[in-house]
Design an enzyme around this catalytic site. Structure first.
Site, short mmCIF file in Angstrom:
data_model
loop_
_atom_site.label_atom_id
_atom_site.label_comp_id
_atom_site.label_asym_id
_atom_site.label_seq_id
_atom_site.Cartn_x
_atom_site.Cartn_y
_atom_site.Cartn_z
CG ASP C 305 -31.37 11.42 7.28
OD1 ASP C 305 -30.40 11.04 6.59
OD2 ASP C 305 -31.98 10.66 8.06
CG HIS C 309 -33.67 5.32 -1.41
ND1 HIS C 309 -32.56 4.53 -1.23
CD2 HIS C 309 -34.04 5.76 -0.18
CE1 HIS C 309 -32.26 4.50 0.07
NE2 HIS C 309 -33.14 5.25 0.73
#
Lengths: 310, 181, 428
Positions: C305, C309
């Site tokens: 996953d 960011h």
């Protein structure tokens, strides 16, 4: 002895540290009663009130506390909701820090923000409320008020009523009062007091009549009307019926019981006038003690070389 | 710590305090205008004794106050991490009064400086006079005592320890020296 | 591409192999496997003392391209994969524009041909604009190269759309990957709902937010058939639901992330956004159940996953920071050290979880095995290599790893894709 650089929360403080703050605060009470309400202890220190959530009373209380210790104080208010788009919390703090303040007093809508601040700032930090996490100076001023009225913090039954889920005041009070020989009972609508709270060593009693039975202290929390969008209870009408502190309910408490409220009161919801303005109410003493406690905290975290840990 | 000398014992202290009380009476003709203010911690005990002596000698009832100068110190960032504030108790108006400020030992003068600042925050006395049991020299500020029990030449390394029955169990004044020098 | 790998300890569950062998890769495919192979003209890798696995596949990655190239792109994301010993990634559809049409799918595939270091397999959205209302054109998207469908980031919100997708699988046999989360129950929660987060004053996400959707999906699948893969399990009860479904011979599979295997909610006490992700880190009891699920075969795959960011986005108050952590560069080393070498799972199981099973679930027939004729994708691990996880060395654009500073023993040293060495970590 309280030897910390920051006051981020009550959790983790020892009874000895709490006593030291309260003893110091008790000594500070006298300063506010003088005609010249000022001592030079923090002369030359700069305190920044960093408020990302509106709170006039806490801000003013810290402001007076700093000024009565002769510190210089500036107020900075930001809106925490717009931070995502505008200047970040971190950048805001780093900008202010470039002006060499000594202490940040921080109020923020997000839990953990005061702690987060210490990870990138060199200044001392006082948590003036971080989300639903902690509001340590409120718990300390509550404790000082209880101590003044009951003589000690041991051997008391304290009932905390209302929106525990969203309340940093409740959490800090639970952490503080758990350091003493107290029985703490929480009461309020079940969605606002999940059973997991009993892990914090408190009892939960959803029937307020039973919860106040024999209490020495009844602490009412503010119902945040703006937070009630998550359908935590069906209506204020129903809240009032089951969780308003009425004279009849208060009669079940100890005959010398005191009633507290962190303010601002929603009159007619948590409390009626006949209690808020009665001699059982110590709500205004809480406000006065707020200044003494905050003076003590600002003073104590300024003491020493700051080489000690936080 | 090593005790180098015992410079006063109980009787000597008692007679010294009596002499000091008489000096206060002598210099303050308007005795009812006098108030005694002790500096925490041992100045308070000495002040109380002076107060009782004056009462005994003159039958006068004087005002008494307690000063905690912790919040007026100029060394907050150097005294270490645990400043203890015990509080000030002055419940009379100091304005226009003759204040006898009492402490055990006069050394650098910084404590007295802080005490003077503190008193003037309570009002405007007519005079402030300083009474100390021991003056050991080494002043860092232009401050002199008005009433001195004993002047004691010392070296800076030495520490003058005033012990009082009420706190320490006995009355005596010692000169001690830190070991390892 | 031609390559010979000598004397490695070859682990391949598809052939039940665990032996010191040589592997010959010719024209990008496994050509021979055996002892004392010779190929003087081939480039040679000395794998003495090293583990040789069929190339690892991360079936749950966010490469962020198109649209969020400032967080990550196909080039940097696949460089990170290569550096972490991953030879194939399946990339989720929540790009901008969303991969809900064959144009975006083709773009990703074309772009990957130009810049990717490892194989890239796009996952299409299940519903148009991921709104959960209308099924995408699964046929077109599958023909363009998508290997599965997922509204990841969101659940398939409409039960009816999910039903249709499952029915459509009879024609387009591609996996549906479910991000199981009841968005209403999650509300504005930011961490596990538990005594700990009640104490910390953080808004909770209950386990029921995950299990409610898993249970719903299983019941729909029981009715209409098809197969569903559940992404990033986080709770004990989810493991139990999957176990029951498997006992009932329902065609479900599940994955778990390295962070849910190695961390628990206690880390949230630091209020560091590096521990903020969806689903949230849960209790130690949940974590232990996930590890048990791996051992017992209830959970089929480990997937990262990987959610990059920027530091500016992530360096915020816990409540404000975005969800998600990266994992491509650390998953292999961490799982090898903490779960395989420590004896929790076998090297076989490890290869199943990271290679054989993901290949099977995604229908990648030429991957997940070292049989002759399969793709020459290989991950080689040096069990002695010690690494301290350092964000400054990441190839990813992002630094948001919850494992920064962890000391790991055993680390990938060669990543080989189609016989070509795309990462050589022996010399650093």
């Amino acid at each position: 002895m309280f030897k910390r650089k920051h006051l981020l929360g009550i959790e983790g403080l020892t009874r000895d540290e709490i006593d030291h703050i309260l003893d110091t605060a008790q000594s500070m009470v006298e300063v506010s009663k003088r005609s010249v309400k000022k001592v030079p202890a923090l002369r030359g220190k700069t305190v920044v009130n960093l408020f990302f959530e509106p709170s006039t009373r806490t801000r003013i209380s810290f402001e007076l506390a700093a000024k009565r210790l002769s510190a210089d104080l500036i107020n900075f208010s930001g809106s925490s909701s717009s931070l995502v788009k505008g200047e970040s919390f971190r950048d805001t703090v780093l900008n202010l820090e470039a002006m060499h303040p000594d202490i940040f007093v921080v109020r923020h809508s997000q839990a953990g923000s005061a702690y987060y601040l210490t990870t990138f700032s060199k200044s001392s930090v006082v948590n003036a409320g971080d989300g639903a996490h902690e509001h340590p100076t409120q718990a300390l001023l509550d404790a000082l008020t209880i101590r003044q009225h009951k003589g000690e913090l041991d051997n008391l039954k304290i009932t905390i009523v209302g929106d525990i889920l969203h309340s940093r005041v409740a959490r800090s009070n639970i952490f503080l009062l758990s350091q003493y020989k107290t029985k703490i009972v929480l009461s309020g609508p079940p969605p606002l007091i999940p059973p997991e709270f009993s892990d914090m060593g408190v009892e939960i009693e959803y029937d307020l009549d039973k919860a106040v039975e024999g209490s020495d202290v009844v602490m009412m929390l503010r119902i945040q009307r703006e937070r009630q969008t998550g359908s935590y209870f069906p209506s204020l009408r129903e809240y009032r019926k089951f969780y308003q502190l009425t004279k009849k309910r208060l009669a079940r408490a100890d005959k010398d019981a005191i009633v507290m409220h962190p303010g601002p009161i929603n009159r007619g919801i948590e409390l009626m006038k006949d209690i808020a303005d009665s001699d059982k109410s110590v709500i205004l003493n809480q406000v006065s003690n707020g200044i003494a406690v905050r003076m003590a905290v600002l003073y104590l975290i300024s003491g020493g070389s700051h080489e000690f840990n936080n | 710590m090593k005790v180098k000398a015992r410079v006063m014992e109980q009787r000597k202290i008692a007679s010294t305090l009596k002499r000091l009380a008489m000096e206060v009476i002598e210099r303050n003709r308007e005795l009812e205008n006098v108030a005694i203010v002790g500096i925490r911690t041992r100045g308070v005990i000495i002040g109380e004794r002076i107060l009782k002596l004056i009462e005994k000698l003159e039958g006068a009832k004087l005002d008494f106050g307690i000063l905690d100068i912790t919040l007026y110190r100029d060394d907050l960032s150097t005294i270490g991490p645990n400043p203890i504030v015990k509080g000030t108790e002055i419940d009379f108006d100091v304005t226009g009064r003759d204040i006898i400020l009492v402490d055990d030992v006069l050394f650098s003068g910084r404590t007295v400086r802080a005490a003077l600042d503190s008193i003037v925050d309570f009002g405007r006395p007519k005079t402030i006079q300083l009474l100390v049991l021991i003056d050991r020299g080494h002043r860092e500020l232009p401050i002199q005592a008005d009433y001195i029990g004993k002047t004691l030449p010392t070296s800076k390394r030495e520490i003058v320890e005033v012990r009082l029955k009420e706190i320490d169990g006995s009355d005596e004044v010692l000169i001690v020296e830190e070991e390892g020098f | 591409m031609n390559l010979i790998i000598k004397n490695g300890r070859v682990i391949d569950p598809s052939q039940n192999l665990d032996e010191e062998l040589d592997i010959l890769i010719e024209n990008g495919k496994v050509a021979k496997i055996g002892k004392k192979l010779n190929a003087p003209d081939f480039k040679e890798v000395d794998a003495k003392g090293l583990f040789v696995f069929p190339g690892f596949i991360d079936m749950h990655t966010h490469l962020r391209e198109p649209g969020y190239e400032y967080k990550e792109d196909i080039k940097t994301g696949t460089e990170a994969a290569a550096a972490g010993g991953i030879t194939s990634v399946a990339c989720m559809a929540n790009t901008n524009p969303i991969n809900d049409n064959e144009g975006v799918t083709s773009f990703i595939i074309e772009r990957a041909k130009d810049v990717a270091k490892v194989n890239v397999f796009p996952i299409g959205a299940v519903s148009k604009r991921m709104q959960g209302e209308e099924l995408v054109e699964m046929g077109y998207i599958a023909e363009a190269g998508a290997v599965g469908f997922s509204d990841d980031g969101y659940p398939v919100r409409s039960s009816l759309v999910l039903r249709r997708a499952l029915e459509y699988q009879r024609m387009i046999d591609k996996i549906i990957i479910e991000h199981a989360e009841d968005l209403e129950l999650s509300g504005d929660g930011v961490a596990n709902e538990s005594p700990l987060t009640y104490k910390l004053g953080l808004k909770g996400i209950p386990s029921a937010s995950e299990t409610a959707i898993i249970a719903r999906d299983i019941e729909i699948l029981r009715q209409v058939g098809g197969r569903i893969h559940f992404a990033h399990l986080s709770s004990k009860w989810s493991v139990e639901l999957i176990e029951n479904a498997k006992i009932n011979n329902l065609n479900v599979t599940a994955e778990v992330t390295p962070h849910h295997l190695l961390l628990n909610e206690q880390f949230v006490e630091t209020f560091s956004p590096l521990y903020k992700m969806k689903p949230p880190l849960r209790s130690e009891e949940d974590r232990v159940s996930l590890v048990e699920g791996l051992k017992k075969g209830i959970i089929d795959a480990i997937a990262t996953d990987h959610a990059p960011h920027t530091q500016d986005e992530k360096e915020l108050e816990f409540g404000f920071a975005p969800f998600g952590v990266i994992g491509l560069e650390t998953v292999v080393g961490l799982i090898f050290d903490r779960l395989v070498m420590s004896g929790v799972i076998s090297v076989f199981r490890f290869a199943e979880l990271l290679s054989k099973n993901p290949a099977k679930i995604l229908g990648l027939e030429s991957k997940g095995s070292l049989e002759i004729g399969k793709d020459g994708d290989i991950t080689i691990i040096d069990p002695e290599k010690k690494v301290v996880i350092d964000p400054d060395k990441f190839k990813s654009k992002a630094k948001n790893s919850p494992f920064i500073g962890w000391e790991v023993k055993g680390w990938p040293v060669y990543t080989i894709v189609g016989g070509e060495i795309v990462f050589n970590g022996v010399d650093n």
